[in-house]
Design a protein around this motif. Structure first.
Motif, PDB file in Angstrom:
ATOM      1  N   UNK A   1       0.806  -1.142  -0.014  1.00 17.92           N
ATOM      2  CA  UNK A   1       0.047   0.144   0.045  1.00 17.92           C
ATOM      3  C   UNK A   1       0.869   1.435   0.085  1.00 17.92           C
ATOM      4  N   UNK A   2       1.744   1.059   0.815  1.00 21.59           N
ATOM      5  CA  UNK A   2       2.640   2.475   0.891  1.00 21.59           C
ATOM      6  C   UNK A   2       3.411   2.773  -0.316  1.00 21.59           C
ATOM      7  N   UNK A   3       3.917   1.648  -1.018  1.00 20.85           N
ATOM      8  CA  UNK A   3       4.601   1.796  -2.501  1.00 20.85           C
ATOM      9  C   UNK A   3       3.630   2.448  -3.290  1.00 20.85           C
ATOM     10  N   UNK A   4       2.522   1.690  -3.477  1.00 21.04           N
ATOM     11  CA  UNK A   4       1.667   2.337  -4.506  1.00 21.04           C
ATOM     12  C   UNK A   4       1.169   3.874  -4.217  1.00 21.04           C
ATOM     13  N   UNK A   5       1.063   4.240  -3.035  1.00 17.48           N
ATOM     14  CA  UNK A   5       0.835   5.567  -2.588  1.00 17.48           C
ATOM     15  C   UNK A   5       1.721   6.548  -2.590  1.00 17.48           C
ATOM     16  N   UNK A   6       2.944   6.004  -2.874  1.00 17.92           N
ATOM     17  CA  UNK A   6       4.214   7.080  -2.761  1.00 17.92           C
ATOM     18  C   UNK A   6       4.329   7.568  -4.254  1.00 17.92           C
ATOM     19  N   UNK A   7       4.238   8.727  -4.236  1.00 22.71           N
ATOM     20  CA  UNK A   7       4.266   9.353  -5.851  1.00 22.71           C
ATOM     21  C   UNK A   7       5.595   9.420  -6.264  1.00 22.71           C
ATOM     22  N   UNK A   8       6.606   8.853  -5.713  1.00 24.53           N
ATOM     23  CA  UNK A   8       7.874   8.378  -6.755  1.00 24.53           C
ATOM     24  C   UNK A   8       7.927   7.350  -6.995  1.00 24.53           C
ATOM     25  N   UNK A   9       7.044   6.444  -6.764  1.00 23.16           N
ATOM     26  CA  UNK A   9       7.189   4.934  -7.334  1.00 23.16           C
ATOM     27  C   UNK A   9       6.285   4.929  -8.343  1.00 23.16           C
TER      28      UNK A   9
END
Length: 339
Positions: free
Chosen positions: A70-78
C-alpha cells in the motif's frame, strides 16, 4: 470496465516487493545482479524492506507485507511494483489488501508464479490490468542478462507500445529449461534449445475473452476460496513446470470440479519445462487436455508463459482473441483496451 495501469516510461521507479519467499536474502548475488540489470534498462530500482527480511515461512508478517505494498503504491515517486521472486506465502497476504486503493493507484503490478493470486485478484477486484511477467531475481538476475524476448515483451506491454489493435503473440525461436542452482551454478546463461512449438490441441476460431490464470499449482491453492473467480468469458492461461501427465491431470481436474472451466471461452497452456513421464512411460500432455477439458473449449499449447525461459508478459484482465486452426498453428492476439 477494467483499466490499464499507467505505462512504465524511461526513468520510471520500480519498487521491488518480496511477499512470497526470502530469496533476496538467500541468493544475494543473483538479487544484486537483478537490481543492476533492471537499472541498466533505465529504471530506478527501489527494494522494499521485505527484500531484506527472512522470518518464519516468509519475509514479513502478512499484514505488514500488505501495508508495505500500500505504501509503495501511494508513494508519488514509485511508478510500479515488481515482485522479487515467487514462493508460497502470498495467499496469506490477500485478506489484508485494500483493493480499492490498488485500483485507484493505477500502477502496474508485475510478477508470476506465487503472484498468480494477486494478479487475478487485482484484475477482478481492483478492475486494473496486472502483468504476468518477469521478476527481479528469476529473470532480471539471469547470468548474462535477461533474455531478449523476455525484455522486449516486458517493455512493449508495460510501456504501452504493445497496446495497438491486434498485437499478435510472437513465438520465440529458442528456449531453455536447464536448471542452474542460484548463486552456485548460475555463472553462465542457461543453454538454449529448440522450442516446444505453439500448437492447436483442439480447434476453434474467433474466440474473444479476458485473460485470467497463471501457475497451475498456485491456482489449485485458491480452490474453495474467494480468489478462484474467473470472469464469465475467460481465456484461461495455465503454466507449470516439472510435472508428469498424471499430476497435470489431477490439477486440471481440480480446477474443472471447482467450476473454473465453466466460465471459460478457451484455454491456453504454456510450455512445461522439466516435464516428466508417468511411471507407465506416458507423456501425452495434449491427450490429457483433450480428455479433461470441456469438449466445447478450443485449446492451444506451447506458449512461453511463466516458468518458461524466455517468457511472455501477459496482461491479466486484458482482452485477447484466440484462433485455433485445425490445420495450422493457433493465433493469439492481444487486443487494445476499448475507450
Amino acid at each position: 470496465m477494467i483499466t490499464w495501469p499507467s505505462p512504465l516510461t524511461d526513468g520510471a521507479t520500480l519498487a521491488v516487493w518480496a511477499p512470497s519467499s526470502p530469496a533476496p536474502v538467500a541468493f544475494p548475488r543473483r538479487f544484486a545482479r537483478g537490481v543492476e540489470s533492471l537499472g541498466s534498462e533505465g529504471f530506478t530500482v527501489r527494494p522494499l524492506p521485505s527484500c531484506e527480511a527472512a522470518r518464519g515461512v516468509s519475509t514479513l508478517e502478512p499484514a505488514a507485507l500488505a501495508e508495505e505494498l500500500h505504501r509503495a503504491l501511494l508513494d508519488p515517486e514509485v511508478d510500479g511494483v515488481m515482485a522479487a521472486v515467487g514462493g508460497w506465502t502470498l495467499l496469506n497476504v490477500l485478506p489484508h489488501l485494500d483493493w480499492q486503493l490498488i485500483g485507484e493507484a493505477g500502477k502496474p503490478l508485475i510478477g508470476y508464479s506465487d503472484l498468480t493470486t494477486l494478479l487475478n485478484s487485482v484484475s477482478r477486484r481492483s478492475r486494473l490490468v496486472a502483468f504476468h511477467g518477469p521478476m527481479l531475481v528469476s529473470e532480471w538476475g539471469e547470468a548474462g542478462g535477461i533474455w531478449e524476448y523476455t525484455r522486449e515483451e516486458f517493455r512493449a506491454l508495460t510501456g504501452g507500445a504493445g497496446l495497438h489493435p491486434g498485437r499478435p503473440v510472437a513465438e520465440p525461436p529458442e528456449w531453455s529449461d536447464e536448471l542452474l542452482w542460484w548463486d552456485k551454478e548460475d555463472i553462465r546463461p542457461r543453454a538454449p534449445r529448440e522450442g516446444e512449438r505453439i500448437r492447436t490441441v483442439r480447434a476453434g476460431s474467433g474466440i474473444e475473452g479476458t485473460l485470467w490464470g497463471g501457475s497451475l499449482s498456485v491456482l489449485s491453492l485458491t480452490c474453495g476460496t474467494p480468489y478462484a473467480d474467473p470472469p464469465q468469458d475467460a481465456l484461461v492461461f495455465l503454466e507449470a513446470e516439472g510435472l508428469a501427465p498424471d499430476e497435470f491431470a489431477a490439477r486440471l481436474c481440480q480446477l474443472r470440479l471447482a467450476g473454473v472451466f465453466d466460465r471459460a471461452a478457451g484455454v491456453l497452456v504454456g510450455r512445461i519445462g522439466g516435464a516428466r513421464a508417468c511411471l507407465s512411460g506416458f507423456t501425452g500432455f495434449d491427450d490429457v487436455l483433450r480428455d479433461l477439458l470441456p469438449a466445447h473449449l478450443p485449446i492451444a499449447a506451447g506458449y512461453p508463459f511463466g516458468h518458461s525461459t524466455p517468457m511472455l508478459t501477459v496482461p491479466v484482465g486484458g482482452r485477447a482473441r484466440l484462433d485455433c486452426a485445425p490445420d495450422g498453428p493457433p493465433r493469439l492476439t492481444l487486443l487494445a483496451p476499448t475507450a
